[in-house]
Design a protein around this motif. Structure first.
Motif, PDB file in Angstrom:
ATOM      1  N   GLY A  52       0.981  -1.237  -0.019  1.00  0.00           N
ATOM      2  CA  GLY A  52      -0.025  -0.273   0.000  1.00  0.00           C
ATOM      3  C   GLY A  52       0.711   1.121   0.140  1.00  0.00           C
ATOM      4  O   GLY A  52       2.150   1.140  -0.300  1.00  0.00           O
ATOM      5  N   HIS A  53       0.271   2.262   0.247  1.00  0.00           N
ATOM      6  CA  HIS A  53       0.767   3.713   0.042  1.00  0.00           C
ATOM      7  C   HIS A  53       0.696   4.544   1.581  1.00  0.00           C
ATOM      8  O   HIS A  53       0.016   4.083   2.325  1.00  0.00           O
ATOM      9  N   GLU A  54       1.532   5.587   1.751  1.00  0.00           N
ATOM     10  CA  GLU A  54       1.569   6.158   3.182  1.00  0.00           C
ATOM     11  C   GLU A  54       0.465   7.136   3.016  1.00  0.00           C
ATOM     12  O   GLU A  54      -0.051   7.409   4.319  1.00  0.00           O
ATOM     13  N   VAL A  55      -0.017   7.530   1.918  1.00  0.00           N
ATOM     14  CA  VAL A  55      -1.194   8.614   2.113  1.00  0.00           C
ATOM     15  C   VAL A  55      -2.402   7.809   1.670  1.00  0.00           C
ATOM     16  O   VAL A  55      -2.598   6.981   0.885  1.00  0.00           O
ATOM     17  N   GLY A  56      -3.537   8.151   2.417  1.00  0.00           N
ATOM     18  CA  GLY A  56      -5.041   7.517   1.982  1.00  0.00           C
ATOM     19  C   GLY A  56      -5.286   6.548   2.889  1.00  0.00           C
ATOM     20  O   GLY A  56      -6.539   6.260   3.090  1.00  0.00           O
ATOM     21  N   GLY A  57      -4.365   5.889   3.682  1.00  0.00           N
ATOM     22  CA  GLY A  57      -4.893   4.521   4.580  1.00  0.00           C
ATOM     23  C   GLY A  57      -4.993   3.394   3.729  1.00  0.00           C
ATOM     24  O   GLY A  57      -4.893   3.354   2.385  1.00  0.00           O
ATOM     25  N   GLY A  58      -5.395   2.426   4.349  1.00  0.00           N
ATOM     26  CA  GLY A  58      -5.876   0.920   3.730  1.00  0.00           C
ATOM     27  C   GLY A  58      -4.779   0.101   3.795  1.00  0.00           C
ATOM     28  O   GLY A  58      -4.831  -0.933   2.971  1.00  0.00           O
ATOM     29  N   GLU A  59      -3.539   0.800   4.101  1.00  0.00           N
ATOM     30  CA  GLU A  59      -2.058   0.066   3.925  1.00  0.00           C
ATOM     31  C   GLU A  59      -1.945  -1.305   4.732  1.00  0.00           C
ATOM     32  O   GLU A  59      -2.808  -1.310   5.906  1.00  0.00           O
ATOM     33  N   GLN A  60      -1.229  -2.228   4.573  1.00  0.00           N
ATOM     34  CA  GLN A  60      -0.924  -3.347   5.282  1.00  0.00           C
ATOM     35  C   GLN A  60       0.459  -2.951   5.888  1.00  0.00           C
ATOM     36  O   GLN A  60       1.360  -2.629   5.380  1.00  0.00           O
ATOM     37  N   ARG A  61       0.403  -3.581   7.319  1.00  0.00           N
ATOM     38  CA  ARG A  61       1.482  -3.069   8.148  1.00  0.00           C
ATOM     39  C   ARG A  61       2.199  -4.080   8.740  1.00  0.00           C
ATOM     40  O   ARG A  61       1.646  -5.313   8.907  1.00  0.00           O
ATOM     41  N   THR A  62       3.698  -3.875   9.040  1.00  0.00           N
ATOM     42  CA  THR A  62       4.240  -5.017   9.820  1.00  0.00           C
ATOM     43  C   THR A  62       3.911  -4.916  11.144  1.00  0.00           C
ATOM     44  O   THR A  62       3.582  -4.057  11.610  1.00  0.00           O
ATOM     45  N   ASP A  63       4.524  -5.789  11.891  1.00  0.00           N
ATOM     46  CA  ASP A  63       4.079  -6.019  13.265  1.00  0.00           C
ATOM     47  C   ASP A  63       5.486  -5.766  14.295  1.00  0.00           C
ATOM     48  O   ASP A  63       5.384  -6.135  15.425  1.00  0.00           O
ATOM     49  N   VAL A  64       6.460  -5.328  13.613  1.00  0.00           N
ATOM     50  CA  VAL A  64       7.802  -4.863  14.455  1.00  0.00           C
ATOM     51  C   VAL A  64       7.883  -3.419  13.964  1.00  0.00           C
ATOM     52  O   VAL A  64       7.998  -3.141  12.714  1.00  0.00           O
ATOM     53  N   GLY A  65       8.026  -2.658  14.952  1.00  0.00           N
ATOM     54  CA  GLY A  65       8.416  -1.079  14.772  1.00  0.00           C
ATOM     55  C   GLY A  65       9.262  -0.524  15.558  1.00  0.00           C
ATOM     56  O   GLY A  65      10.144  -1.514  16.333  1.00  0.00           O
ATOM     57  N   THR A  66       9.499   0.764  15.634  1.00  0.00           N
ATOM     58  CA  THR A  66      10.429   1.555  16.410  1.00  0.00           C
ATOM     59  C   THR A  66       9.485   2.744  16.836  1.00  0.00           C
ATOM     60  O   THR A  66       8.778   3.180  16.221  1.00  0.00           O
ATOM     61  N   VAL A  67       9.958   3.246  18.229  1.00  0.00           N
ATOM     62  CA  VAL A  67       9.317   4.117  18.702  1.00  0.00           C
ATOM     63  C   VAL A  67      10.359   5.581  18.252  1.00  0.00           C
ATOM     64  O   VAL A  67      11.454   5.544  18.277  1.00  0.00           O
ATOM     65  N   ALA A  68       9.599   6.692  17.878  1.00  0.00           N
ATOM     66  CA  ALA A  68      10.270   7.647  17.389  1.00  0.00           C
ATOM     67  C   ALA A  68      10.003   9.001  18.229  1.00  0.00           C
ATOM     68  O   ALA A  68       8.594   9.038  18.705  1.00  0.00           O
ATOM     69  N   ARG A  69      11.070   9.469  18.705  1.00  0.00           N
ATOM     70  CA  ARG A  69      10.533  10.884  19.634  1.00  0.00           C
ATOM     71  C   ARG A  69      10.665  12.117  18.625  1.00  0.00           C
ATOM     72  O   ARG A  69      11.664  12.296  17.984  1.00  0.00           O
ATOM     73  N   ILE A  70       9.942  12.881  18.694  1.00  0.00           N
ATOM     74  CA  ILE A  70       9.897  14.294  17.966  1.00  0.00           C
ATOM     75  C   ILE A  70      10.691  15.188  18.647  1.00  0.00           C
ATOM     76  O   ILE A  70      10.858  15.493  20.121  1.00  0.00           O
ATOM     77  N   MET A  71      11.870  15.578  18.276  1.00  0.00           N
ATOM     78  CA  MET A  71      12.940  16.587  18.827  1.00  0.00           C
ATOM     79  C   MET A  71      12.716  17.892  18.306  1.00  0.00           C
ATOM     80  O   MET A  71      12.894  18.815  19.324  1.00  0.00           O
ATOM     81  N   VAL A  72      12.224  18.060  17.032  1.00  0.00           N
ATOM     82  CA  VAL A  72      11.914  19.329  16.612  1.00  0.00           C
ATOM     83  C   VAL A  72      10.600  19.482  15.936  1.00  0.00           C
ATOM     84  O   VAL A  72      10.358  18.676  15.044  1.00  0.00           O
ATOM     85  N   ASP A  73       9.729  20.309  16.201  1.00  0.00           N
ATOM     86  CA  ASP A  73       8.242  20.338  15.658  1.00  0.00           C
ATOM     87  C   ASP A  73       8.073  21.733  15.088  1.00  0.00           C
ATOM     88  O   ASP A  73       8.025  22.649  15.783  1.00  0.00           O
ATOM     89  N   THR A  74       7.958  21.985  13.699  1.00  0.00           N
ATOM     90  CA  THR A  74       7.891  23.243  13.103  1.00  0.00           C
ATOM     91  C   THR A  74       6.606  23.492  12.467  1.00  0.00           C
ATOM     92  O   THR A  74       6.233  22.646  11.616  1.00  0.00           O
ATOM     93  N   GLU A  75       5.743  24.015  13.059  1.00  0.00           N
ATOM     94  CA  GLU A  75       4.166  24.104  12.398  1.00  0.00           C
ATOM     95  C   GLU A  75       4.170  25.256  11.255  1.00  0.00           C
ATOM     96  O   GLU A  75       4.754  26.309  11.276  1.00  0.00           O
ATOM     97  N   LEU A  76       3.608  24.737  10.004  1.00  0.00           N
ATOM     98  CA  LEU A  76       3.584  25.587   8.857  1.00  0.00           C
ATOM     99  C   LEU A  76       2.202  26.051   8.649  1.00  0.00           C
ATOM    100  O   LEU A  76       1.107  25.635   9.496  1.00  0.00           O
ATOM    101  N   SER A  77       1.948  26.792   7.835  1.00  0.00           N
ATOM    102  CA  SER A  77       0.614  27.073   7.332  1.00  0.00           C
ATOM    103  C   SER A  77      -0.292  25.812   7.139  1.00  0.00           C
ATOM    104  O   SER A  77       0.228  24.808   6.563  1.00  0.00           O
TER     105      SER A  77
END
Length: 205
Positions: A52-77
């Motif tokens: 599947g694809h990143e955009v739009g949903g409906g994708e199939q996902r693996t069952d092993v992953g990683t935790v990501a921590r947001i270090m910098v968040d820049t909000e745009l328009s």
């Protein structure tokens, strides 16, 4: 079990990776807002999309992953965000919850299985051979892994994998290896495939 917001992506995120993200879908804009307001810190899980694809949903996902921590968040328009994230520990998905409004899952930490000393001498030989070939292909511009790698064998191999050209299936195999010995096997196999490709390119380039 902890419940984490989840961000399925087209890449297998390895512990220690830096992850830049551009967030524009409304559901993931909400995920970012919830993460930034969370008392547990701005963290979310990342899993590889197997189909599947990143955009739009409906994708199939693996069952092993990683935790990501947001270090910098820049909000745009328009509520969009650019994020700089750092991958932390590895997790296993126990159960996917409804995507309401974004993917969520019950997860558990998945540290490496206990292991004794791991002989990395064969890996070192393969890396030397690979970077000798890459140096020829790039006319001296190949950058080998740095010297200041982690001492822990499992973490060291995650770090080395970031410096080896490989596909997402290989990265996921390295991520999902139970411990250092299995990870070493997958890493050597991936390097061997890259060596074969580099030799073919040198011969036919």
């Amino acid at each position: 079990m902890p419940i984490l917001p989840m961000f399925p992506l087209g890449t297998a995120l390895l512990p220690g990776d830096h992850l830049p993200l551009r967030v524009f879908e409304p559901r993931y804009q909400e995920l970012v807002r919830d993460c930034m307001a969370s008392p547990d810190g701005p963290r979310f899980g990342v899993v590889l999309i197997s189909r599947g694809h990143e955009v739009g949903g409906g994708e199939q996902r693996t069952d092993v992953g990683t935790v990501a921590r947001i270090m910098v968040d820049t909000e745009l328009s328009g509520g969009r965000h650019t994020l700089e994230c750092l991958a932390e520990e590895r997790i296993r998905i126990l159960e996917w919850l409804p995507d309401d409004p974004y993917p969520r899952a019950e997860v558990e930490p998945w540290p490496d299985t206990d292991s004794g000393p791991v002989d990395l001498s064969e890996l070192t030989v393969h890396l030397g051979r690979l970077y000798g070939l890459l140096d020829k292909l790039t006319e001296g511009r190949a950058t080998p892994p740095p010297d200041d790698l982690p001492d822990d064998p499992g973490a060291r191999m995650f770090a080395l994998a970031r410096h080896i050209p490989m596909g997402e299936a290989d990265r996921y195999a390295i991520l999902s290896a139970p411990g250092p010995e299995e990870r070493l096997t997958f890493l050597i196999e991936s390097i061997s495939s890259t060596i074969d490709l580099a030799e073919w390119q040198l011969k036919n380039g």
